[in-house]
Scaffold this motif. Structure first.
Motif, PDB file in Angstrom:
ATOM      1  N   GLN A 196       0.986  -1.198   0.092  1.00 40.86           N
ATOM      2  CA  GLN A 196       0.029  -0.110   0.015  1.00 40.86           C
ATOM      3  C   GLN A 196       0.849   1.151   0.228  1.00 40.86           C
ATOM      4  O   GLN A 196       0.651   2.111  -0.817  1.00 40.86           O
ATOM      5  N   MET A 197       1.987   1.141   0.783  1.00 42.36           N
ATOM      6  CA  MET A 197       2.714   2.509   0.952  1.00 42.36           C
ATOM      7  C   MET A 197       3.513   2.614  -0.400  1.00 42.36           C
ATOM      8  O   MET A 197       3.805   3.750  -0.617  1.00 42.36           O
ATOM      9  N   THR A 198       3.995   1.566  -1.005  1.00 47.00           N
ATOM     10  CA  THR A 198       4.696   1.707  -2.278  1.00 47.00           C
ATOM     11  C   THR A 198       3.875   2.557  -3.454  1.00 47.00           C
ATOM     12  O   THR A 198       4.427   3.590  -3.797  1.00 47.00           O
ATOM     13  N   ARG A 199       2.771   2.127  -3.332  1.00 45.98           N
ATOM     14  CA  ARG A 199       1.899   2.949  -4.307  1.00 45.98           C
ATOM     15  C   ARG A 199       1.754   4.232  -3.840  1.00 45.98           C
ATOM     16  O   ARG A 199       1.615   5.134  -4.763  1.00 45.98           O
ATOM     17  N   SER A 234       2.961   7.433  -6.299  1.00 45.86           N
ATOM     18  CA  SER A 234       2.175   8.574  -7.091  1.00 45.86           C
ATOM     19  C   SER A 234       2.410  10.263  -6.616  1.00 45.86           C
ATOM     20  O   SER A 234       2.649  10.978  -7.172  1.00 45.86           O
ATOM     21  N   ASN A 235       2.989  10.054  -5.235  1.00 46.98           N
ATOM     22  CA  ASN A 235       3.399  11.288  -4.443  1.00 46.98           C
ATOM     23  C   ASN A 235       4.554  11.971  -5.112  1.00 46.98           C
ATOM     24  O   ASN A 235       4.705  12.893  -5.297  1.00 46.98           O
ATOM     25  N   MET A 236       5.427  11.051  -5.012  1.00 50.12           N
ATOM     26  CA  MET A 236       6.746  11.308  -5.823  1.00 50.12           C
ATOM     27  C   MET A 236       6.558  11.701  -7.429  1.00 50.12           C
ATOM     28  O   MET A 236       7.362  12.750  -7.760  1.00 50.12           O
ATOM     29  N   LEU A 237       5.884  10.964  -7.969  1.00 49.07           N
ATOM     30  CA  LEU A 237       5.503  11.526  -9.276  1.00 49.07           C
ATOM     31  C   LEU A 237       5.038  13.166  -9.371  1.00 49.07           C
ATOM     32  O   LEU A 237       5.537  13.689 -10.209  1.00 49.07           O
ATOM     33  N   ARG A 258      11.872  14.587   1.312  1.00 47.09           N
ATOM     34  CA  ARG A 258      11.240  15.125   2.267  1.00 47.09           C
ATOM     35  C   ARG A 258      10.015  15.675   2.261  1.00 47.09           C
ATOM     36  O   ARG A 258       8.775  15.468   3.017  1.00 47.09           O
ATOM     37  N   ASN A 259       9.515  16.287   0.858  1.00 48.86           N
ATOM     38  CA  ASN A 259       8.191  17.062   0.610  1.00 48.86           C
ATOM     39  C   ASN A 259       7.213  15.841   0.699  1.00 48.86           C
ATOM     40  O   ASN A 259       6.095  16.112   0.618  1.00 48.86           O
ATOM     41  N   GLY A 260       7.734  14.460  -0.018  1.00 47.80           N
ATOM     42  CA  GLY A 260       6.901  13.470  -0.210  1.00 47.80           C
ATOM     43  C   GLY A 260       6.622  12.908   1.042  1.00 47.80           C
ATOM     44  O   GLY A 260       5.791  11.717   0.894  1.00 47.80           O
ATOM     45  N   LEU A 261       7.084  13.078   2.119  1.00 50.51           N
ATOM     46  CA  LEU A 261       6.761  12.299   3.348  1.00 50.51           C
ATOM     47  C   LEU A 261       5.631  12.541   3.952  1.00 50.51           C
ATOM     48  O   LEU A 261       5.083  11.667   4.926  1.00 50.51           O
ATOM     49  N   ILE A 262       5.100  13.815   3.765  1.00 50.56           N
ATOM     50  CA  ILE A 262       3.736  14.062   4.693  1.00 50.56           C
ATOM     51  C   ILE A 262       2.627  13.229   4.302  1.00 50.56           C
ATOM     52  O   ILE A 262       1.935  12.282   5.506  1.00 50.56           O
TER      53      ILE A 262
END
Length: 305
Positions: free
Chosen positions: A186-189, A193-196, A224-228
């Protein structure tokens, strides 16, 4: 931040009050506990005596006031199945559940973070397709099936890990991987998507135009911005694991809160059910507060007014 945390703590009171009402009502609609505590050969007189001793002959509102008074003193009553106070029994099982949830979450993070980042950076490549396919498969597999398959392969066939129980490190490997694989999928998906989305932002293109290496662009600026969102899903998943690992705990006979809750519900041991629900609710509230603190650390622009 300090004022925000104080307000959050003040909100705990009405939330726990509502939970107490819900638990109290659910306990009373499940049936008469006296019928479970006495054998079938007990007379009606015996039932009335026990009902009076438990205070179940009083009006419902009086029972609730007594219930709240006892809860405020940390007394949820005694478990008629285990023959001991309910709250210490729940707290005794809680470390095992925390241990399983923490290791499973760690496994999920270790697998998901690099896979999600690689899948985003290598978008539409063979590697991206393989990671996406495996994440879908991992999410689709039920925990109980995964646990049974791991037992058959690594315990029965290869004899590498014990089948059940809690002891050394070898006991936690299979149940933790059973839960961790689903979390990782679940977290991989989500990370992909967030990193893209982040990699298409203007400040990422600016960083690349300055000649920064791709590793620095992805690791320092994008990650770091994608961690939220990832922290959000981690918080939700961890709190759900505290009360939701009952299937895995049952498969591996892991002596945690989930297995205790299943046994107590089946036995209608409502004192233990009440204590477990309260503890799980408190854990959820604390995890939500910690998540807000982590938000502020990851993005200083977030303000709590």
């Amino acid at each position: 931040m300090g004022q925000y945390l104080v307000r959050m703590l003040l909100q705990v009171v009405p939330v726990m009050f509502l939970i107490s009402i819900i638990v109290f009502v659910l306990v009373h609609v499940t049936g008469d506990p006296v019928n479970l505590m006495l054998p079938e050969t007990a007379t009606e007189e015996d039932r009335e005596i026990l009902r009076a001793a438990l205070g179940l002959d009083q009006p419902l509102y009086q029972q609730y006031f007594v219930y709240i008074k006892n809860v405020l003193q940390g007394d949820f009553g005694n478990s008629f199945h285990y023959g001991e106070p309910a709250l210490p029994l729940v707290l005794e099982r809680l470390p095992a559940t925390f241990e399983l949830a923490a290791v499973a979450m760690l496994i999920g993070i270790v697998i998901a973070v690099p896979c999600g980042m690689i899948s985003a950076v290598k978008r539409n490549t063979v590697l991206d397709v393989i990671i996406s396919f495996l994440s879908v498969i991992g999410k689709a597999m039920p925990n109980f099936w995964m646990g049974i398959m791991l037992i058959l392969l690594f315990s029965v066939s290869l004899g590498l890990f014990p089948v059940s129980g809690r002891g050394g490190v070898e006991h936690i490997v299979l149940p933790a991987f059973t839960i961790g694989i689903g979390l990782a999928a679940q977290m991989t998906r989500l990370i992909r998507s967030n990193m893209l989305e982040i990699l298409s932002q203007d400040y990422i293109r600016t960083a690349r135009s300055k000649g920064l290496r791709e590793v620095l662009v992805v690791g320092r600026h994008a990650f770091r911005n994608g961690l939220i969102p990832v922290v959000t899903i981690m918080s939700l998943q961890f709190t759900s694991l505290i009360g939701g690992t009952l299937v895995t705990e049952t498969v591996f006979a892991w002596p945690g809160l989930g297995q205790l809750l299943v046994t107590s519900v089946n036995m209608r041991d409502m004192a233990v059910v009440q204590a477990a629900v309260f503890i799980i609710a408190l854990v959820v509230i604390v995890c939500n507060m910690l998540t807000d603190v982590v938000y502020r650390y990851l993005d200083p622009r977030i303000k709590y007014n």
